[in-house]
Design a protein around this motif. Structure first.
Motif, PDB file in Angstrom:
ATOM      1  N   GLY A  60      12.750   7.358  16.664  1.00  0.00           N
ATOM      2  CA  GLY A  60      13.831   6.086  17.218  1.00  0.00           C
ATOM      3  C   GLY A  60      14.124   6.690  15.815  1.00  0.00           C
ATOM      4  O   GLY A  60      14.454   5.645  14.680  1.00  0.00           O
ATOM      5  N   GLN A  61      15.915   6.679  16.097  1.00  0.00           N
ATOM      6  CA  GLN A  61      15.873   6.494  15.019  1.00  0.00           C
ATOM      7  C   GLN A  61      17.156   4.854  14.937  1.00  0.00           C
ATOM      8  O   GLN A  61      17.766   4.278  15.447  1.00  0.00           O
ATOM      9  CB  GLN A  61      17.597   7.586  14.435  1.00  0.00           C
ATOM     10  CG  GLN A  61      16.622   8.639  14.814  1.00  0.00           C
ATOM     11  CD  GLN A  61      17.501  10.210  14.921  1.00  0.00           C
ATOM     12  OE1 GLN A  61      18.823  10.399  15.201  1.00  0.00           O
ATOM     13  NE2 GLN A  61      17.052  11.525  14.310  1.00  0.00           N
ATOM     14  N   ARG A  62      17.003   4.372  13.827  1.00  0.00           N
ATOM     15  CA  ARG A  62      17.471   3.211  13.406  1.00  0.00           C
ATOM     16  C   ARG A  62      18.638   3.094  12.587  1.00  0.00           C
ATOM     17  O   ARG A  62      17.199   3.298  11.287  1.00  0.00           O
ATOM     18  CB  ARG A  62      16.800   2.349  13.769  1.00  0.00           C
ATOM     19  CG  ARG A  62      16.420   2.209  15.171  1.00  0.00           C
ATOM     20  CD  ARG A  62      15.066   1.433  15.451  1.00  0.00           C
ATOM     21  NE  ARG A  62      13.599   1.501  14.980  1.00  0.00           N
ATOM     22  CZ  ARG A  62      13.203   2.344  15.633  1.00  0.00           C
ATOM     23  NH1 ARG A  62      13.494   2.720  16.890  1.00  0.00           N
ATOM     24  NH2 ARG A  62      11.904   2.663  14.667  1.00  0.00           N
ATOM     25  N   ALA A  63      18.630   2.268  11.118  1.00  0.00           N
ATOM     26  CA  ALA A  63      19.467   2.044  10.539  1.00  0.00           C
ATOM     27  C   ALA A  63      19.020   1.577   9.147  1.00  0.00           C
ATOM     28  O   ALA A  63      18.428   2.654   8.278  1.00  0.00           O
ATOM     29  CB  ALA A  63      20.730   0.436  10.318  1.00  0.00           C
ATOM     30  N   ASP A  81      27.902   8.908  15.381  1.00  0.00           N
ATOM     31  CA  ASP A  81      27.361   8.088  16.062  1.00  0.00           C
ATOM     32  C   ASP A  81      26.340   7.366  15.422  1.00  0.00           C
ATOM     33  O   ASP A  81      26.017   6.487  16.014  1.00  0.00           O
ATOM     34  CB  ASP A  81      28.268   8.120  16.697  1.00  0.00           C
ATOM     35  CG  ASP A  81      27.535   8.056  18.142  1.00  0.00           C
ATOM     36  OD1 ASP A  81      26.676   9.121  18.106  1.00  0.00           O
ATOM     37  OD2 ASP A  81      28.162   8.018  19.255  1.00  0.00           O
ATOM     38  N   ASN A  82      24.875   8.437  14.948  1.00  0.00           N
ATOM     39  CA  ASN A  82      24.334   8.493  14.885  1.00  0.00           C
ATOM     40  C   ASN A  82      23.897   6.930  13.981  1.00  0.00           C
ATOM     41  O   ASN A  82      24.493   7.097  12.865  1.00  0.00           O
ATOM     42  CB  ASN A  82      22.795   9.570  13.909  1.00  0.00           C
ATOM     43  CG  ASN A  82      22.176   9.540  14.081  1.00  0.00           C
ATOM     44  OD1 ASN A  82      21.123   8.337  12.998  1.00  0.00           O
ATOM     45  ND2 ASN A  82      20.876   9.795  15.309  1.00  0.00           N
ATOM     46  N   PRO A  83      23.377   5.830  14.266  1.00  0.00           N
ATOM     47  CA  PRO A  83      22.911   4.261  13.154  1.00  0.00           C
ATOM     48  C   PRO A  83      22.214   4.912  12.523  1.00  0.00           C
ATOM     49  O   PRO A  83      22.842   4.356  10.770  1.00  0.00           O
ATOM     50  CB  PRO A  83      21.618   4.189  13.908  1.00  0.00           C
ATOM     51  CG  PRO A  83      21.343   4.911  15.358  1.00  0.00           C
ATOM     52  CD  PRO A  83      22.347   5.271  15.304  1.00  0.00           C
ATOM     53  N   GLU A  84      21.096   6.151  11.847  1.00  0.00           N
ATOM     54  CA  GLU A  84      20.754   6.064  10.437  1.00  0.00           C
ATOM     55  C   GLU A  84      21.819   7.245   9.576  1.00  0.00           C
ATOM     56  O   GLU A  84      21.905   6.557   8.597  1.00  0.00           O
ATOM     57  CB  GLU A  84      19.821   6.851  10.810  1.00  0.00           C
ATOM     58  CG  GLU A  84      18.300   6.379  10.980  1.00  0.00           C
ATOM     59  CD  GLU A  84      17.044   6.935  11.070  1.00  0.00           C
ATOM     60  OE1 GLU A  84      16.527   7.741  10.435  1.00  0.00           O
ATOM     61  OE2 GLU A  84      16.280   6.456  12.364  1.00  0.00           O
ATOM     62  N   ALA A  87      24.457   4.390   8.201  1.00  0.00           N
ATOM     63  CA  ALA A  87      23.684   3.582   7.840  1.00  0.00           C
ATOM     64  C   ALA A  87      23.801   4.775   5.668  1.00  0.00           C
ATOM     65  O   ALA A  87      23.807   3.803   4.432  1.00  0.00           O
ATOM     66  CB  ALA A  87      22.457   3.022   7.822  1.00  0.00           C
ATOM     67  N   ALA A  88      23.095   5.998   6.463  1.00  0.00           N
ATOM     68  CA  ALA A  88      23.025   6.430   5.192  1.00  0.00           C
ATOM     69  C   ALA A  88      24.308   6.445   4.417  1.00  0.00           C
ATOM     70  O   ALA A  88      24.330   6.331   3.226  1.00  0.00           O
ATOM     71  CB  ALA A  88      22.920   7.718   5.572  1.00  0.00           C
ATOM     72  N   LYS A  89      25.009   7.195   5.186  1.00  0.00           N
ATOM     73  CA  LYS A  89      26.751   6.530   4.521  1.00  0.00           C
ATOM     74  C   LYS A  89      27.547   5.400   3.613  1.00  0.00           C
ATOM     75  O   LYS A  89      27.921   5.410   2.307  1.00  0.00           O
ATOM     76  CB  LYS A  89      28.104   7.315   5.188  1.00  0.00           C
ATOM     77  CG  LYS A  89      27.660   9.093   5.836  1.00  0.00           C
ATOM     78  CD  LYS A  89      28.615   9.556   6.661  1.00  0.00           C
ATOM     79  CE  LYS A  89      28.318  10.986   7.437  1.00  0.00           C
ATOM     80  NZ  LYS A  89      28.922  11.435   8.192  1.00  0.00           N
ATOM     81  N   ASN A  90      27.205   4.743   4.300  1.00  0.00           N
ATOM     82  CA  ASN A  90      27.150   3.100   3.918  1.00  0.00           C
ATOM     83  C   ASN A  90      26.557   2.789   2.564  1.00  0.00           C
ATOM     84  O   ASN A  90      26.454   2.165   2.450  1.00  0.00           O
ATOM     85  CB  ASN A  90      27.270   1.784   4.664  1.00  0.00           C
ATOM     86  CG  ASN A  90      28.989   2.375   5.712  1.00  0.00           C
ATOM     87  OD1 ASN A  90      29.080   3.078   5.055  1.00  0.00           O
ATOM     88  ND2 ASN A  90      28.637   2.163   6.823  1.00  0.00           N
TER      89      ASN A  90
END
Length: 469
Positions: A60-63, A81-84, A87-90
């Motif tokens: 499962g993919q989460r921030a 729109d993948n949450p990870e 989060a990675a780009k931010n």
């Protein structure tokens, strides 16, 4: 891409680590001592292989999965729109697409052999891998398909040689650092991106110009020769024409076994045997011989490697034989690939050859429609699935019937357009079920069924085998 981007990086996170393109990179980086973590949405045998290496995996993919990582890698299959990925780009950490990381990895090897071409890349890369391993060279490799002898799509070795499949789609191969560039052929494909053959040749020329040691090219292919014309590089040619540096002459074809004479500089060297059918695979073998000899592999090692090679997964892969009916699956999805695969199949001595084809992308189906018609007519019987849109929407309003109506006796199933365009799992399951039922009723002993396409048509082959049993 800065070659030093991985310098001082300690924790690398892979979004989609179970993907066939991600797994070999994880193997190589893990072997180099990097601490890795990864995530994926589905349990697979590959994901378990990653865990078996000692790499922590999140299902499962989460921030929060990216916490602590100072470099994050994602595959092209990961949506924006993948949450990870968000989060990675931010996060302030370095974020790389898989093909950029692959390029960096090729730069680490003193002998990076990068295999490109419109057709045959996976088979030739797999052949080369097998030959090097039979010679006892501990190579690293990244292949576009699965090779059973290495248990997946790549491996991490300790030598300075790497075999890398180099894909031309959206110019991905221009991110690599090839020492030896192998060009199997140049043909019109991915025209939604390249627009025309001239642009494809320009990309292959750029790729060839990046090779630091030499080019190994198909001397029988005019497009390839045109693409490299005038480049100041060492050029080694292969093909059937005796003028090539490495040439072959087929002397025997019996089922899956082909024997051919090898000539080097026009002089007979020895007879070689391969167990993958078709003249195109003799060309792949000649490319393998030429490349391996340039890399110092012995002819004995080459001969043994070719003999033990039984093809990559989904490259004329035998799925089953039930009640005298043979079921094979092949990745062919371009008209030229269909042509060589079906031509090879017709020479194997079966009563009838059934082509079960899944067209892939609306743009390719539309642009190359007449070429698909010509190629599929080689088969005795043609059955067509719905078009697999993949990354595209059906703005062209093209459907399977547009292909089927041009092929005498072709079979397909018409459904409401809105259902087909929806590309739902339920619709695909219905389509496959209808095709399997039709085949079950109409196949006879002595028939060969080949499922063809780069999508998920292989599932239909497995379903058919189960139904026939």
């Amino acid at each position: 891409m800065d070659k030093n981007v991985l310098l001082n990086k300690k924790h690398i996170h892979f979004i989609g680590i179970g993907g066939s393109g991600m797994y070999p990179l994880a193997q190589i980086l893990h072997s180099k001592g990097y601490y890795l973590t990864g995530s994926d949405n589905n349990e697979t045998a590959t994901l378990q292989a990653v865990r078996d290496m000692g790499i922590p995996v999140f299902l499962g993919q989460r921030a929060e999965n990216i916490e602590g990582a100072d470099l994050i890698v994602y595959s092209a299959a990961i949506m924006s729109d993948n949450p990870e990925l968000i989060a990675a780009k931010n996060s302030g950490a370095v974020v790389l697409e898989r093909s950029d990381l692959l390029g960096l990895v090729t730069s680490w090897y003193d002998n990076a052999v990068c295999v490109c071409g419109t057709h045959g890349k996976t088979t030739a890369s797999s052949m080369l891998t097998t030959v090097f391993m039979e010679e006892g060279i501990d190579i690293s490799c990244v292949i576009g398909g699965k090779l059973k002898s290495i248990g997946g799509s790549g491996r991490a070795g300790k030598s300075d040689t790497m075999i890398c499949e180099a894909c031309e789609y959206v110019d991905t191969f221009l991110r690599l650092y090839p020492d030896i560039a192998v060009i199997l052929n140049v043909d019109a494909d991915h025209l939604e991106y390249f627009k025309n053959l001239d642009n494809i040749k320009k990309s292959f020329r750029k790729f060839a110009s990046m090779a630091t040691k030499c080019l190994v090219v198909n001397g029988d292919d005019e497009n390839t020769l045109d693409a490299i014309k005038g480049l100041d590089k060492e050029v080694i040619t292969f093909g059937f024409d005796r003028k090539n540096d490495f040439s072959g002459e087929i002397v025997s074809v019996k089922g899956m076994k082909t024997e051919f004479n090898l000539y080097i500089k026009g002089e007979f060297e020895r007879k070689l045997t391969i167990f993958v059918p078709g003249t195109h695979n003799v060309l792949n073998a000649l490319a393998t011989v030429a490349t391996a000899v340039r890399c110092g592999v012995s002819l004995d090692g080459i001969e043994m490697g070719l003999q033990v090679f039984r093809g990559a997964v989904r490259r004329f892969e035998r799925i089953d034989e039930v009640k005298g009916i043979t079921i094979v699956d092949d990745y062919a999805h371009h008209p030229k690939e269909l042509e060589v695969t079906l031509s090879a199949a017709k020479k194997l001595g079966y009563k009838r050859v059934w082509a079960v084809f899944q067209p892939f992308t609306y743009s390719r189906t539309s642009i190359l429609l007449d070429d698909f018609v010509s190629a599929l007519k080689i088969a005795d019987k043609v059955v067509l699935t719905d078009i697999m849109g993949s990354r595209e929407k059906n703005t062209l309003k093209i459907y399977t019937k547009d292909l089927g109506e041009k092929i005498e006796g072709a079979v397909w199933f018409d459904y409401p357009e809105e259902e087909v365009d929806a590309q739902t799992a339920e619709q695909k399951s219905r389509n496959f079920k209808d095709i399997v039922e039709f085949l079950r009723k109409n196949l006879a002993e002595g028939d060969l069924v080949i499922t063809l396409g780069c999508g998920d048509v292989y599932k239909l082959a497995v379903q058919l085998a189960g139904e026939l049993k």
